[in-house]
Motif scaffolding. Structure first.
Motif, PDB file in Angstrom:
ATOM      1  N   SER A  26       0.827  -1.204   0.000  1.00  0.00           N
ATOM      2  CA  SER A  26       0.000   0.000   0.000  1.00  0.00           C
ATOM      3  C   SER A  26       0.864   1.257   0.000  1.00  0.00           C
ATOM      4  O   SER A  26       1.804   1.382   0.780  1.00  0.00           O
ATOM      5  N   GLY A  27       0.543   2.171  -0.885  1.00  0.00           N
ATOM      6  CA  GLY A  27       1.268   3.424  -0.967  1.00  0.00           C
ATOM      7  C   GLY A  27       2.553   3.369  -1.747  1.00  0.00           C
ATOM      8  O   GLY A  27       3.273   4.366  -1.829  1.00  0.00           O
ATOM      9  N   ARG A  28       2.871   2.245  -2.340  1.00  0.00           N
ATOM     10  CA  ARG A  28       4.125   2.117  -3.079  1.00  0.00           C
ATOM     11  C   ARG A  28       3.942   1.771  -4.546  1.00  0.00           C
ATOM     12  O   ARG A  28       4.914   1.638  -5.267  1.00  0.00           O
ATOM     13  N   MET A  29       2.699   1.594  -4.984  1.00  0.00           N
ATOM     14  CA  MET A  29       2.462   1.167  -6.359  1.00  0.00           C
ATOM     15  C   MET A  29       1.479   2.101  -7.049  1.00  0.00           C
ATOM     16  O   MET A  29       0.712   2.794  -6.400  1.00  0.00           O
ATOM     17  N   ARG A  30       1.505   2.052  -8.368  1.00  0.00           N
ATOM     18  CA  ARG A  30       0.476   2.743  -9.136  1.00  0.00           C
ATOM     19  C   ARG A  30      -0.817   1.964  -9.011  1.00  0.00           C
ATOM     20  O   ARG A  30      -0.820   0.777  -8.711  1.00  0.00           O
ATOM     21  N   LEU A  31      -1.936   2.632  -9.262  1.00  0.00           N
ATOM     22  CA  LEU A  31      -3.246   2.033  -9.078  1.00  0.00           C
ATOM     23  C   LEU A  31      -3.448   0.799  -9.957  1.00  0.00           C
ATOM     24  O   LEU A  31      -3.999  -0.205  -9.506  1.00  0.00           O
ATOM     25  N   ILE A  37      -2.598  -7.054  -8.645  1.00  0.00           N
ATOM     26  CA  ILE A  37      -2.155  -8.073  -7.686  1.00  0.00           C
ATOM     27  C   ILE A  37      -3.322  -8.887  -7.128  1.00  0.00           C
ATOM     28  O   ILE A  37      -3.281 -10.120  -7.172  1.00  0.00           O
ATOM     29  N   PRO A  38      -4.394  -8.290  -6.615  1.00  0.00           N
ATOM     30  CA  PRO A  38      -5.520  -9.117  -6.150  1.00  0.00           C
ATOM     31  C   PRO A  38      -6.171  -9.923  -7.269  1.00  0.00           C
ATOM     32  O   PRO A  38      -6.602 -11.053  -7.057  1.00  0.00           O
ATOM     33  N   PHE A  39      -6.223  -9.336  -8.450  1.00  0.00           N
ATOM     34  CA  PHE A  39      -6.784 -10.065  -9.587  1.00  0.00           C
ATOM     35  C   PHE A  39      -5.955 -11.311  -9.890  1.00  0.00           C
ATOM     36  O   PHE A  39      -6.492 -12.407 -10.061  1.00  0.00           O
TER      37      PHE A  39
END
Length: 112
Positions: A26-31, A37-39
């Motif tokens: 969280s807070g380190r990746m683009r949207l 990742i969850p997909f």
């Protein structure tokens, strides 16, 4: 319709596994990457791991592996994905800029 409760059960555990990995980055990746990742975990990784543990022909099931309430599969999948993504991405930028500061003790009641 007989498989619907099992499918929903697996879906909820896959979602829980994804939240562990998402929280780690969280807070380190683009949207777009954050959504990917969850997909990826829910579509590919988690179903394979859950099959190994819970299906009667899964190799871990045959070895006698017992997963108490699904926590082993959920935390293995989410934890490994989270630590792998964190290692690839690196630390959060604010910790690189500001440095890590220690929190000094400030309450005798909380320290007891």
């Amino acid at each position: 319709w007989d498989e619907s409760p099992d499918m929903f059960f697996g879906l909820t555990f896959a979602a829980a596994s994804s939240t562990i990995a998402s929280g780690a980055v969280s807070g380190r990746m683009r949207l777009q990457s954050y959504i990917f990742i969850p997909f990826l975990l829910s579509l590919l990784v988690y179903p394979i791991l859950s099959h190994w543990v819970w299906a009667s022909n899964g190799w871990l099931y045959k070895w006698g592996f017992i997963d108490f309430a699904g926590s082993g599969v959920v935390h293995l999948c989410g934890g490994v994905a989270g630590i792998t993504a964190s290692a690839i991405i690196g630390p959060r930028k604010r910790f690189l800029e500001e440095g890590v500061t220690s929190i000094k003790g400030h309450s005798l009641t909380h320290s007891l």
